[in-house]
Design a protein around this motif. Structure first.
Motif, PDB file in Angstrom:
ATOM      1  N   ILE A  56     -16.672 -45.162 -21.557  1.00 10.41           N
ATOM      2  CA  ILE A  56     -15.404 -45.452 -20.901  1.00 10.41           C
ATOM      3  C   ILE A  56     -14.662 -46.533 -21.674  1.00 10.41           C
ATOM      4  O   ILE A  56     -13.426 -46.521 -21.745  1.00 10.41           O
ATOM      5  CB  ILE A  56     -15.647 -45.855 -19.436  1.00 10.41           C
ATOM      6  CG1 ILE A  56     -16.045 -44.605 -18.630  1.00 10.41           C
ATOM      7  CG2 ILE A  56     -14.408 -46.506 -18.823  1.00 10.41           C
ATOM      8  CD1 ILE A  56     -16.365 -44.866 -17.186  1.00 10.41           C
ATOM      9  N   ILE A  79     -15.536 -39.445 -19.550  1.00 16.43           N
ATOM     10  CA  ILE A  79     -16.244 -40.002 -18.397  1.00 16.43           C
ATOM     11  C   ILE A  79     -17.660 -39.441 -18.415  1.00 16.43           C
ATOM     12  O   ILE A  79     -17.924 -38.406 -19.036  1.00 16.43           O
ATOM     13  CB  ILE A  79     -15.568 -39.663 -17.053  1.00 16.43           C
ATOM     14  CG1 ILE A  79     -15.481 -38.132 -16.853  1.00 16.43           C
ATOM     15  CG2 ILE A  79     -14.189 -40.318 -16.939  1.00 16.43           C
ATOM     16  CD1 ILE A  79     -15.090 -37.717 -15.453  1.00 16.43           C
ATOM     17  N   ASP A  89     -14.353 -43.231 -11.613  1.00 18.93           N
ATOM     18  CA  ASP A  89     -14.030 -43.637 -12.988  1.00 18.93           C
ATOM     19  C   ASP A  89     -12.807 -42.882 -13.499  1.00 18.93           C
ATOM     20  O   ASP A  89     -11.928 -43.458 -14.149  1.00 18.93           O
ATOM     21  CB  ASP A  89     -15.225 -43.381 -13.909  1.00 18.93           C
ATOM     22  CG  ASP A  89     -16.420 -44.255 -13.570  1.00 18.93           C
ATOM     23  OD1 ASP A  89     -16.229 -45.313 -12.946  1.00 18.93           O
ATOM     24  OD2 ASP A  89     -17.552 -43.866 -13.919  1.00 18.93           O
TER      25      ASP A  89
END
Length: 270
Positions: A56, A79, A89
Protein backbone atom coordinates in the motif's frame (compact mmCIF):
# COMPACT_ATOMS: atom_id res chain seq x y z
CA UNK A 1 -2.73 10.36 -26.72
CA UNK A 2 -2.30 8.22 -23.62
CA UNK A 3 0.36 5.75 -22.54
CA UNK A 4 -1.71 3.36 -20.43
CA UNK A 5 1.14 1.58 -18.65
CA UNK A 6 4.22 3.22 -17.15
CA UNK A 7 6.20 2.79 -13.93
CA UNK A 8 8.19 5.14 -11.73
CA UNK A 9 10.25 4.02 -8.77
CA UNK A 10 12.84 5.00 -6.19
CA UNK A 11 15.10 2.15 -5.16
CA UNK A 12 15.59 3.49 -1.63
CA UNK A 13 11.92 2.78 -0.90
CA UNK A 14 12.98 -0.85 -0.63
CA UNK A 15 9.83 -2.79 -1.55
CA UNK A 16 10.64 -3.79 -5.14
CA UNK A 17 11.56 -7.41 -4.47
CA UNK A 18 11.89 -8.29 -8.15
CA UNK A 19 14.12 -5.32 -9.03
CA UNK A 20 17.67 -6.56 -8.52
CA UNK A 21 21.11 -5.26 -9.61
CA UNK A 22 21.37 -7.82 -12.41
CA UNK A 23 18.64 -5.83 -14.20
CA UNK A 24 21.23 -3.15 -14.71
CA UNK A 25 19.49 -0.95 -17.31
CA UNK A 26 16.50 -0.42 -15.02
CA UNK A 27 18.22 -0.69 -11.66
CA UNK A 28 18.11 3.01 -10.89
CA UNK A 29 15.54 5.62 -9.94
CA UNK A 30 13.01 6.69 -12.57
CA UNK A 31 11.22 9.94 -11.83
CA UNK A 32 8.43 11.96 -13.42
CA UNK A 33 10.92 14.17 -15.25
CA UNK A 34 12.40 11.09 -16.97
CA UNK A 35 8.94 10.02 -18.10
CA UNK A 36 8.02 13.51 -19.29
CA UNK A 37 10.89 13.49 -21.77
CA UNK A 38 9.62 10.27 -23.38
CA UNK A 39 6.01 11.42 -23.54
CA UNK A 40 6.86 14.78 -25.06
CA UNK A 41 9.16 13.22 -27.65
CA UNK A 42 6.25 11.23 -29.10
CA UNK A 43 3.48 13.76 -28.52
CA UNK A 44 1.79 11.77 -25.77
CA UNK A 45 -0.36 13.87 -23.47
CA UNK A 46 -0.96 11.64 -20.45
CA UNK A 47 0.04 8.36 -18.85
CA UNK A 48 -1.36 5.81 -16.43
CA UNK A 49 1.06 5.03 -13.59
CA UNK A 50 1.13 1.38 -12.52
CA UNK A 51 2.34 -0.17 -9.26
CA UNK A 52 5.62 -2.10 -9.25
CA UNK A 53 5.61 -3.30 -5.63
CA UNK A 54 2.98 -5.24 -3.66
CA UNK A 55 2.51 -2.69 -0.88
CA UNK A 56 0.00 0.00 0.00
CA UNK A 57 2.96 2.31 0.63
CA UNK A 58 3.84 1.98 -3.06
CA UNK A 59 0.32 2.98 -4.06
CA UNK A 60 0.41 6.00 -1.76
CA UNK A 61 3.76 6.95 -3.30
CA UNK A 62 2.27 6.81 -6.81
CA UNK A 63 -0.81 8.79 -5.80
CA UNK A 64 1.46 11.52 -4.44
CA UNK A 65 3.28 11.63 -7.79
CA UNK A 66 -0.03 11.85 -9.64
CA UNK A 67 -1.13 14.74 -7.46
CA UNK A 68 1.86 16.82 -8.51
CA UNK A 69 2.40 15.62 -12.09
CA UNK A 70 0.00 16.92 -14.77
CA UNK A 71 0.92 14.16 -17.20
CA UNK A 72 -0.35 11.42 -14.88
CA UNK A 73 -4.03 10.77 -15.63
CA UNK A 74 -4.51 7.86 -13.23
CA UNK A 75 -2.90 5.27 -10.99
CA UNK A 76 -3.16 1.47 -10.91
CA UNK A 77 -2.47 0.61 -7.29
CA UNK A 78 -2.31 -2.43 -5.03
CA UNK A 79 -4.22 -3.82 -2.07
CA UNK A 80 -3.82 -7.10 -0.24
CA UNK A 81 -6.81 -9.09 -1.52
CA UNK A 82 -6.31 -11.64 1.27
CA UNK A 83 -6.48 -9.07 4.06
CA UNK A 84 -9.56 -8.70 6.23
CA UNK A 85 -9.11 -4.94 5.76
CA UNK A 86 -8.98 -5.05 1.95
CA UNK A 87 -12.26 -3.16 1.47
CA UNK A 88 -11.29 -0.54 4.05
CA UNK A 89 -7.85 -0.15 2.49
CA UNK A 90 -9.37 0.30 -0.94
CA UNK A 91 -11.81 2.89 0.36
CA UNK A 92 -8.93 4.82 1.90
CA UNK A 93 -6.88 4.82 -1.27
CA UNK A 94 -9.97 5.59 -3.30
CA UNK A 95 -10.32 8.96 -1.61
CA UNK A 96 -7.74 10.05 -4.15
CA UNK A 97 -9.33 10.89 -7.52
CA UNK A 98 -6.26 9.42 -9.23
CA UNK A 99 -6.87 5.80 -8.18
CA UNK A 100 -8.42 4.06 -11.18
CA UNK A 101 -7.56 0.38 -10.79
CA UNK A 102 -5.86 -2.20 -8.57
CA UNK A 103 -3.43 -4.93 -9.55
CA UNK A 104 -2.44 -7.94 -7.47
CA UNK A 105 0.83 -9.29 -8.86
CA UNK A 106 -0.68 -12.61 -9.90
CA UNK A 107 2.28 -13.53 -12.12
CA UNK A 108 4.46 -13.78 -8.99
CA UNK A 109 2.00 -15.88 -6.93
CA UNK A 110 2.88 -19.58 -6.88
CA UNK A 111 -0.71 -20.87 -6.74
CA UNK A 112 -2.18 -20.65 -10.27
CA UNK A 113 -5.68 -20.82 -8.76
CA UNK A 114 -5.06 -17.98 -6.30
CA UNK A 115 -7.51 -15.56 -7.91
CA UNK A 116 -10.35 -18.07 -7.39
CA UNK A 117 -9.84 -18.50 -3.64
CA UNK A 118 -13.18 -17.97 -1.84
CA UNK A 119 -11.52 -15.77 0.79
CA UNK A 120 -10.84 -13.12 -1.88
CA UNK A 121 -14.54 -12.60 -2.49
CA UNK A 122 -14.89 -9.59 -0.18
CA UNK A 123 -12.02 -7.80 -1.90
CA UNK A 124 -13.38 -8.41 -5.40
CA UNK A 125 -16.83 -7.24 -4.35
CA UNK A 126 -15.30 -4.10 -2.84
CA UNK A 127 -13.51 -3.38 -6.13
CA UNK A 128 -16.83 -3.64 -7.97
CA UNK A 129 -18.78 -1.63 -5.39
CA UNK A 130 -16.23 1.18 -5.36
CA UNK A 131 -16.18 1.27 -9.19
CA UNK A 132 -12.45 0.58 -9.45
CA UNK A 133 -10.99 -1.40 -12.36
CA UNK A 134 -8.95 -4.59 -12.13
CA UNK A 135 -5.63 -4.97 -13.97
CA UNK A 136 -5.01 -8.68 -14.53
CA UNK A 137 -1.25 -9.24 -14.42
CA UNK A 138 -1.39 -12.83 -15.60
CA UNK A 139 0.61 -15.35 -17.61
CA UNK A 140 -0.74 -17.76 -20.24
CA UNK A 141 -1.21 -20.47 -17.61
CA UNK A 142 -3.64 -18.22 -15.72
CA UNK A 143 -6.07 -17.54 -18.55
CA UNK A 144 -8.49 -20.39 -17.83
CA UNK A 145 -8.71 -19.26 -14.20
CA UNK A 146 -9.20 -15.66 -15.32
CA UNK A 147 -12.10 -16.76 -17.50
CA UNK A 148 -13.67 -18.43 -14.46
CA UNK A 149 -13.13 -15.23 -12.45
CA UNK A 150 -14.89 -13.19 -15.13
CA UNK A 151 -17.86 -15.56 -14.99
CA UNK A 152 -17.98 -15.26 -11.21
CA UNK A 153 -17.83 -11.43 -11.26
CA UNK A 154 -19.47 -10.24 -14.49
CA UNK A 155 -19.53 -6.64 -13.22
CA UNK A 156 -15.76 -6.54 -12.67
CA UNK A 157 -14.12 -4.15 -15.15
CA UNK A 158 -11.01 -6.05 -16.27
CA UNK A 159 -8.04 -5.22 -18.46
CA UNK A 160 -5.42 -7.89 -19.22
CA UNK A 161 -1.90 -6.52 -18.83
CA UNK A 162 0.72 -7.19 -21.51
CA UNK A 163 -1.51 -9.48 -23.56
CA UNK A 164 -1.06 -12.08 -20.78
CA UNK A 165 2.65 -12.28 -21.66
CA UNK A 166 2.68 -14.79 -24.53
CA UNK A 167 5.84 -16.83 -25.08
CA UNK A 168 7.07 -14.83 -28.06
CA UNK A 169 10.78 -15.57 -27.60
CA UNK A 170 10.02 -19.29 -27.83
CA UNK A 171 7.73 -18.78 -30.81
CA UNK A 172 4.82 -20.42 -28.97
CA UNK A 173 1.37 -19.12 -29.89
CA UNK A 174 -0.83 -22.23 -29.56
CA UNK A 175 -2.68 -22.47 -26.28
CA UNK A 176 -2.29 -18.78 -25.51
CA UNK A 177 -4.09 -17.85 -28.72
CA UNK A 178 -7.14 -19.97 -27.92
CA UNK A 179 -7.27 -18.93 -24.28
CA UNK A 180 -6.89 -15.19 -24.93
CA UNK A 181 -9.67 -15.39 -27.52
CA UNK A 182 -11.90 -17.08 -24.94
CA UNK A 183 -11.17 -14.18 -22.57
CA UNK A 184 -12.05 -11.62 -25.22
CA UNK A 185 -15.27 -13.48 -26.05
CA UNK A 186 -16.34 -13.80 -22.41
CA UNK A 187 -17.42 -10.18 -21.93
CA UNK A 188 -16.37 -6.53 -22.22
CA UNK A 189 -12.77 -7.25 -21.21
CA UNK A 190 -9.99 -4.94 -22.42
CA UNK A 191 -6.37 -5.84 -23.11
CA UNK A 192 -3.12 -3.89 -23.10
CA UNK A 193 -0.89 -3.85 -26.14
CA UNK A 194 2.16 -3.61 -23.91
CA UNK A 195 5.08 -5.63 -22.60
CA UNK A 196 5.44 -7.67 -25.77
CA UNK A 197 9.02 -6.70 -26.60
CA UNK A 198 10.16 -7.88 -23.18
CA UNK A 199 8.50 -11.25 -23.84
CA UNK A 200 10.06 -11.36 -27.32
CA UNK A 201 13.58 -10.98 -25.91
CA UNK A 202 16.56 -8.99 -27.18
CA UNK A 203 16.50 -10.61 -30.62
CA UNK A 204 12.92 -9.59 -31.44
CA UNK A 205 11.95 -8.44 -34.91
CA UNK A 206 8.82 -6.75 -36.20
CA UNK A 207 7.85 -10.04 -37.84
CA UNK A 208 8.36 -12.13 -34.69
CA UNK A 209 6.03 -9.88 -32.70
CA UNK A 210 3.47 -9.31 -35.47
CA UNK A 211 1.41 -12.56 -35.12
CA UNK A 212 0.76 -11.83 -31.45
CA UNK A 213 -0.28 -8.22 -32.07
CA UNK A 214 -2.51 -9.25 -34.95
CA UNK A 215 -4.15 -11.94 -32.83
CA UNK A 216 -4.84 -9.50 -29.99
CA UNK A 217 -6.30 -7.05 -32.47
CA UNK A 218 -8.49 -9.76 -33.99
CA UNK A 219 -9.71 -10.88 -30.56
CA UNK A 220 -10.34 -7.57 -28.83
CA UNK A 221 -10.81 -5.33 -31.83
CA UNK A 222 -9.49 -1.77 -32.02
CA UNK A 223 -12.15 -0.71 -29.50
CA UNK A 224 -10.84 -2.82 -26.59
CA UNK A 225 -7.07 -2.81 -27.17
CA UNK A 226 -5.06 -0.24 -25.20
CA UNK A 227 -1.46 0.75 -25.93
CA UNK A 228 1.08 1.01 -23.14
CA UNK A 229 4.86 1.33 -23.15
CA UNK A 230 5.64 -0.60 -19.95
CA UNK A 231 8.50 1.89 -19.63
CA UNK A 232 11.07 1.63 -18.05
CA UNK A 233 10.79 -2.19 -17.95
CA UNK A 234 10.72 -1.82 -21.74
CA UNK A 235 14.42 -0.89 -21.56
CA UNK A 236 15.24 -4.58 -21.02
CA UNK A 237 14.39 -5.23 -24.68
CA UNK A 238 14.06 -1.92 -26.51
CA UNK A 239 13.38 1.77 -26.13
CA UNK A 240 10.35 4.02 -25.93
CA UNK A 241 10.52 5.46 -29.42
CA UNK A 242 11.02 2.06 -31.03
CA UNK A 243 8.05 0.38 -29.36
CA UNK A 244 5.81 3.37 -30.04
CA UNK A 245 6.67 3.37 -33.74
CA UNK A 246 6.42 -0.41 -34.04
CA UNK A 247 2.99 -0.56 -32.40
CA UNK A 248 1.78 2.26 -34.65
CA UNK A 249 2.98 0.36 -37.71
CA UNK A 250 0.69 -2.57 -36.93
CA UNK A 251 -2.43 -0.35 -36.89
CA UNK A 252 -4.40 1.70 -39.37
CA UNK A 253 -4.96 5.41 -38.83
CA UNK A 254 -8.46 4.95 -37.38
CA UNK A 255 -7.27 2.14 -35.11
CA UNK A 256 -4.41 4.26 -33.74
CA UNK A 257 -6.72 6.94 -32.38
CA UNK A 258 -8.61 4.34 -30.35
CA UNK A 259 -5.72 2.14 -29.22
CA UNK A 260 -3.42 5.07 -28.38
CA UNK A 261 -5.88 7.09 -26.34
CA UNK A 262 -9.63 6.78 -26.60
CA UNK A 263 -9.83 3.25 -25.19
CA UNK A 264 -7.68 4.01 -22.15
CA UNK A 265 -9.76 7.09 -21.40
CA UNK A 266 -12.98 5.10 -21.63
CA UNK A 267 -11.83 2.04 -19.68
CA UNK A 268 -10.14 3.86 -16.79
CA UNK A 269 -12.66 6.74 -16.86
CA UNK A 270 -9.83 9.24 -17.00
Amino acid sequence: MIDAHVHLWRLARGDYGWLTPDLDVIYRDFEAADLRQRLQAKGIDQAVLVQAAPTIAETEFLLEIAESTPEIAGVVGWIDFESATAAKDLAGLGKSPWLKSVRPMIQDIADPDWMLKPELDAAFRAVIAQEVCFDALVLPQHLKQLRALLARYPDLRVIVDHGAKPLIAQGIIAGWAEDIKAIADSGPVYCKLSGLLTEAGPDWTADSVRPYVEHLLACFGPERLVWGSDWPVLRLAGHYRGWFDLAQSYLSGDERAAVFGENARRFYRL
